[in-house]
Motif scaffolding. Sequence first.
Motif, PDB file in Angstrom:
ATOM      1  N   SER A 103      59.009 -13.920  67.566  1.00  0.00           N
ATOM      2  CA  SER A 103      57.864 -13.459  66.794  1.00  0.00           C
ATOM      3  C   SER A 103      57.819 -14.107  65.418  1.00  0.00           C
ATOM      4  O   SER A 103      58.854 -14.345  64.795  1.00  0.00           O
ATOM      5  CB  SER A 103      57.921 -11.936  66.630  1.00  0.00           C
ATOM      6  OG  SER A 103      56.854 -11.473  65.814  1.00  0.00           O
ATOM      7  N   LYS A 104      56.612 -14.372  64.960  1.00  0.00           N
ATOM      8  CA  LYS A 104      56.398 -14.851  63.595  1.00  0.00           C
ATOM      9  C   LYS A 104      55.830 -13.741  62.703  1.00  0.00           C
ATOM     10  O   LYS A 104      55.452 -13.992  61.553  1.00  0.00           O
ATOM     11  CB  LYS A 104      55.440 -16.052  63.596  1.00  0.00           C
ATOM     12  CG  LYS A 104      54.052 -15.732  64.111  1.00  0.00           C
ATOM     13  CD  LYS A 104      53.126 -16.936  64.046  1.00  0.00           C
ATOM     14  CE  LYS A 104      51.718 -16.561  64.506  1.00  0.00           C
ATOM     15  NZ  LYS A 104      50.780 -17.680  64.408  1.00  0.00           N
ATOM     16  N   ALA A 105      55.766 -12.514  63.236  1.00  0.00           N
ATOM     17  CA  ALA A 105      55.203 -11.394  62.481  1.00  0.00           C
ATOM     18  C   ALA A 105      56.056 -11.080  61.260  1.00  0.00           C
ATOM     19  O   ALA A 105      57.280 -10.979  61.355  1.00  0.00           O
ATOM     20  CB  ALA A 105      55.093 -10.156  63.373  1.00  0.00           C
ATOM     21  N   ALA A 205      54.287 -17.496  51.727  1.00  0.00           N
ATOM     22  CA  ALA A 205      55.045 -18.626  52.252  1.00  0.00           C
ATOM     23  C   ALA A 205      54.207 -19.899  52.234  1.00  0.00           C
ATOM     24  O   ALA A 205      54.688 -20.977  51.844  1.00  0.00           O
ATOM     25  CB  ALA A 205      55.521 -18.319  53.670  1.00  0.00           C
ATOM     26  N   SER A 206      52.949 -19.796  52.646  1.00  0.00           N
ATOM     27  CA  SER A 206      52.061 -20.962  52.628  1.00  0.00           C
ATOM     28  C   SER A 206      51.900 -21.495  51.219  1.00  0.00           C
ATOM     29  O   SER A 206      51.922 -22.710  50.984  1.00  0.00           O
ATOM     30  CB  SER A 206      50.690 -20.594  53.203  1.00  0.00           C
ATOM     31  OG  SER A 206      50.777 -20.275  54.566  1.00  0.00           O
ATOM     32  N   PRO A 212      53.870 -20.872  57.765  1.00  0.00           N
ATOM     33  CA  PRO A 212      53.897 -19.494  58.279  1.00  0.00           C
ATOM     34  C   PRO A 212      53.960 -19.428  59.797  1.00  0.00           C
ATOM     35  O   PRO A 212      54.168 -18.353  60.361  1.00  0.00           O
ATOM     36  CB  PRO A 212      52.593 -18.895  57.743  1.00  0.00           C
ATOM     37  CG  PRO A 212      51.687 -20.060  57.546  1.00  0.00           C
ATOM     38  CD  PRO A 212      52.579 -21.196  57.133  1.00  0.00           C
ATOM     39  N   GLU A 213      53.764 -20.573  60.468  1.00  0.00           N
ATOM     40  CA  GLU A 213      53.846 -20.596  61.924  1.00  0.00           C
ATOM     41  C   GLU A 213      55.293 -20.657  62.415  1.00  0.00           C
ATOM     42  O   GLU A 213      55.542 -20.530  63.618  1.00  0.00           O
ATOM     43  CB  GLU A 213      53.069 -21.789  62.480  1.00  0.00           C
ATOM     44  CG  GLU A 213      51.571 -21.719  62.219  1.00  0.00           C
ATOM     45  CD  GLU A 213      50.934 -20.474  62.797  1.00  0.00           C
ATOM     46  OE1 GLU A 213      51.160 -20.192  63.993  1.00  0.00           O
ATOM     47  OE2 GLU A 213      50.222 -19.770  62.052  1.00  0.00           O
ATOM     48  N   THR A 214      56.236 -20.883  61.513  1.00  0.00           N
ATOM     49  CA  THR A 214      57.642 -20.907  61.914  1.00  0.00           C
ATOM     50  C   THR A 214      58.089 -19.491  62.283  1.00  0.00           C
ATOM     51  O   THR A 214      58.083 -18.603  61.432  1.00  0.00           O
ATOM     52  CB  THR A 214      58.542 -21.431  60.772  1.00  0.00           C
ATOM     53  OG1 THR A 214      58.106 -22.735  60.398  1.00  0.00           O
ATOM     54  CG2 THR A 214      59.997 -21.489  61.213  1.00  0.00           C
ATOM     55  N   PRO A 215      58.459 -19.236  63.533  1.00  0.00           N
ATOM     56  CA  PRO A 215      58.870 -17.879  63.932  1.00  0.00           C
ATOM     57  C   PRO A 215      60.179 -17.497  63.235  1.00  0.00           C
ATOM     58  O   PRO A 215      61.155 -18.253  63.296  1.00  0.00           O
ATOM     59  CB  PRO A 215      59.081 -17.996  65.448  1.00  0.00           C
ATOM     60  CG  PRO A 215      58.430 -19.281  65.843  1.00  0.00           C
ATOM     61  CD  PRO A 215      58.514 -20.182  64.656  1.00  0.00           C
ATOM     62  N   ALA A 290      59.898 -28.164  58.823  1.00  0.00           N
ATOM     63  CA  ALA A 290      59.370 -26.988  58.134  1.00  0.00           C
ATOM     64  C   ALA A 290      60.443 -25.907  58.007  1.00  0.00           C
ATOM     65  O   ALA A 290      60.566 -25.256  56.965  1.00  0.00           O
ATOM     66  CB  ALA A 290      58.154 -26.441  58.878  1.00  0.00           C
ATOM     67  N   ALA A 291      61.218 -25.713  59.076  1.00  0.00           N
ATOM     68  CA  ALA A 291      62.308 -24.733  59.026  1.00  0.00           C
ATOM     69  C   ALA A 291      63.340 -25.134  57.981  1.00  0.00           C
ATOM     70  O   ALA A 291      63.872 -24.281  57.258  1.00  0.00           O
ATOM     71  CB  ALA A 291      62.954 -24.607  60.399  1.00  0.00           C
TER      72      ALA A 291
END
Length: 323
Positions: A103-105, A205-206, A212-215, A290-291
């Motif tokens: 999840s990326k929530a 984060a953005s 923000p798509e990094t889970p 990105a991570a």
Amino acid sequence: MTFIKSISAAVIAVCVATVGLAETPTLRIAVLKFGTVNWELNTIQHHELDAANGFDLEVQGVAGGSAAKVAFQGGEADVIVSDWLWVARQRAAGRDYVFIPYSKAVGGIMVPADSPAQNMADLAGMQIGIAGGPLDKSWLILRAYAEKNHNMDLASETEQVFGAPPLIFGSAMSGEVGAAINFWHFGAKMNAGGMRTLIDVSEAASDLGLDPETPLLGYVVRGELMRDNPELVNGFAAASRAAKDLLANDDAEWDRLRPNMNADNDAQFAALVAGFRAGIPAEGPIDEAAAGRMLELMYSLGGAELLGEATALPEGTFLQNGS
């Protein structure tokens, strides 16, 4: 003679069935008894997505994240749920753990609907309830955002109250604290209860140049299991994705799960469904560059206390393309 042949045939059939059952590997996962991951695991079991992918899923409910890690590290569980930053720390320390996205929530910082706060700077002098501790990842990202955009040291200019998610939820809803940072599902309930999001972690984060798509959350397995039984690990990843696809598109599936979701009303239920769906990560490999940027930022904020020796993203942290 016919009777004996019938018995023999029955015995052979039982033996074959027994061998077949014995050949189906069991995957043991230790998770919080009432965590949101259970919705996905329940979907896997209910629709027999584990059997369809060649394994039998055994869910072990535990009281807390620490208990899950103890079970995993002690060999009593094959899978747990954690964030990939913890996996990176373990890999840097020589432990061969691998992360499979779940999840990326993420949550955000929430205030009452009638709060005078319109941005982070307005939180100065307020009491903030924070689920977790001083090294909570959301709290660290929001601190970095406040410093960048408002030249504000959020830690020194506010008073923090750290506690378990239900405690922070109750304190926020009662007005005991002026703002709160909580796990996404408690945030969804707070929103349904009339609170509003001042800024969410993905937005912060953005702004900080992160993706923000990094889970952040995922399943953790041992590298040894991947090497010895890659079909089992890849089968579990496939079952997880199939369950996500169901939960993303089938409203009836949520109606089935509703009794297990601890939703007090329709508004909470709708918020939980929407939050879970928004947190489903895209299919495909994780952007390791990105991570790596996220890890470097988190190390600058939390240092070795948060990440140990993981000053850069260790190779092999993520399960990529089934390998």
